[in-house]
Design an enzyme around this catalytic site. Structure first.
Site, mmCIF file in Angstrom:
data_model
loop_
_atom_site.group_PDB
_atom_site.id
_atom_site.type_symbol
_atom_site.label_atom_id
_atom_site.label_comp_id
_atom_site.label_asym_id
_atom_site.label_seq_id
_atom_site.Cartn_x
_atom_site.Cartn_y
_atom_site.Cartn_z
ATOM 1 N N PRO A 119 0.835 -1.200 0.000
ATOM 2 C CA PRO A 119 0.000 0.000 0.000
ATOM 3 C C PRO A 119 0.874 1.255 0.000
ATOM 4 C CG PRO A 119 -0.397 -1.365 1.964
ATOM 5 C CD PRO A 119 0.754 -1.944 1.252
ATOM 6 N N ALA A 165 0.264 5.458 -0.150
ATOM 7 C CA ALA A 165 -0.691 6.564 -0.205
ATOM 8 C C ALA A 165 -0.442 7.426 -1.435
ATOM 9 C CB ALA A 165 -0.581 7.411 1.060
ATOM 10 N N GLN A 179 -6.333 -2.127 2.832
ATOM 11 C CA GLN A 179 -5.681 -1.770 4.089
ATOM 12 C C GLN A 179 -6.475 -0.672 4.789
ATOM 13 O OE1 GLN A 179 -1.963 0.680 4.747
ATOM 14 N NE2 GLN A 179 -1.102 -1.334 5.212
ATOM 15 N N CYS A 229 2.393 3.192 9.485
ATOM 16 C CA CYS A 229 2.555 4.519 8.881
ATOM 17 C C CYS A 229 3.188 5.485 9.883
ATOM 18 C CB CYS A 229 1.206 5.069 8.416
ATOM 19 S SG CYS A 229 1.344 6.718 7.682
ATOM 20 N N SER A 263 9.509 -5.465 3.814
ATOM 21 C CA SER A 263 9.557 -4.272 2.975
ATOM 22 C C SER A 263 10.677 -3.383 3.492
ATOM 23 C CB SER A 263 8.213 -3.527 2.994
ATOM 24 O OG SER A 263 7.977 -2.939 4.257
ATOM 25 N N GLY A 264 11.013 -2.369 2.703
ATOM 26 C CA GLY A 264 12.071 -1.445 3.102
ATOM 27 C C GLY A 264 13.319 -1.583 2.266
#
Length: 340
Positions: free
Chosen positions: A25, A27, A79, A110, A219-220
């Site tokens: 996800p 934004a 999500q 987030c 992730s990252g």
């Protein structure tokens, strides 16, 4: 780990997926238009951008647009974010009724202040007890309506380096009914600065094996297919989730699958990039109209042009484009072989 084993099917509770290279996800980007392009380029699973639970229960039209399934999405996750267990549960029920997603994911990662100041996002990782309450409420609501839809949670390493609460948060989520975990191994204080600590993902994988073989997705700092391979090898996580690395680069999903299965991947031509951008613009317009789509596409075109010679001139024109005709002119000048 053998290379051929790095790309494989995965299961999230009752949900079976053919691959383990996901689009996370994001934004402002994870709308149905870009998700559709990502699927065309072999994303194994896609997530909507995060949806406000408060807005959902207020019957926001924009929120309803966010949860819409793309035409080619066989499976997708929605999500949601919030900190009120009752509101989150009501949101989950509304989503199951109206959208029938394959999965509902809870955002506990987030780092944006406008989210965390309400107790949502990464603030939930800081408060495992509250996270448990939120996940339990959502899981109970979802599983009572449709046990085929798993509830999952995405977390961060912690609030700050001195307070790494990923283990407590992850355990709370699993105990509350989460059937998979995703981890971005930076703290909230880091936001997206510095390096993601993949060692934490590896540690969580080991912990989760003792909690009933709960799959962990990482992730990252995933910006290239080689990064995905390195993360899978380093952490033994079940799969990877591309976020910023996929912006203007939906091709990364197919390239990662190729690298993991064949040991190499096919470079993408500038023409392919521009054709994908043009298609995304039109898919976006189907959802929000030409004018709004063109405004949103300005920054996305810049992402597609990254690394190309002469991009400055094209991007300067693209950021002022306000119609299909404007974008068509930019694309034709950038790549005359494209007949628009």
């Amino acid at each position: 780990m053998q290379q051929h084993a790095l790309y494989h099917p995965v299961s999230i509770g009752p949900l079976s997926l053919k691959g383990n290279v996901f689009f996370a996800p994001v934004a402002g980007y994870s709308d149905s238009a870009f998700r559709s392009i990502a699927i065309e380029w072999e994303a194994s699973f896609t997530y909507t951008e995060m949806v406000s639970s408060e807005a959902m229960v207020r019957d926001s039209l924009n929120t309803k647009r966010l949860i819409r399934r793309a035409s080619n999405e066989t499976h997708y996750a929605i999500q949601i974010f919030g900190s009120n267990p009752a509101v989150m549960a009501e949101t989950a029920k509304l989503i199951v009724d109206s959208a029938q997603p394959s999965c509902i994911d809870i955002n506990a990662g987030c780092p944006m202040p406008k989210i965390t100041k309400t107790g949502a996002g990464a603030a939930l990782t800081r408060e495992p007890t509250r996270l448990y309450e939120v996940v339990k409420a959502v899981a109970d609501a979802v599983y009572a309506q449709d046990a085929r839809i798993p509830v999952t949670v995405k977390i961060r390493a912690g609030w700050e380096e001195a307070h790494l609460t990923w283990k407590e948060a992850a355990r709370a989520a699993v105990d509350a009914g989460a059937q998979a975990l995703a981890l971005h191994p930076r703290t909230c204080a880091q936001c997206y600065a510095g390096e993601a600590n993949w060692d934490i993902i590896a540690d969580l994988v080991q912990c989760a094996r003792g909690w009933g073989e709960v799959p962990v997705f990482g992730s990252g700092d995933l910006h290239a297919p080689e990064d995905a391979r390195a993360m899978l090898e380093h952490t033994a996580c079940a799969g990877v989730m591309f976020a910023r690395g996929a912006m203007g680069n939906p091709f990364i999903f197919r390239q990662t699958r190729q690298l993991l299965t064949e040991g190499y991947y096919t470079p993408v031509t500038f023409e392919q990039k521009l054709r994908a951008a043009w298609r995304e613009l039109h898919l976006l317009a189907q959802d929000v109209g030409e004018s709004s789509a063109c405004k949103q596409m300005r920054k996305r075109f810049v992402s597609y042009a990254k690394g190309e010679r002469g991009k400055t001139q094209w991007c300067q024109r693209a950021v002022h484009a306000s119609s299909f005709a404007d974008f068509a002119a930019v694309i034709r000048d950038a790549c005359p072989c494209i007949g628009l």
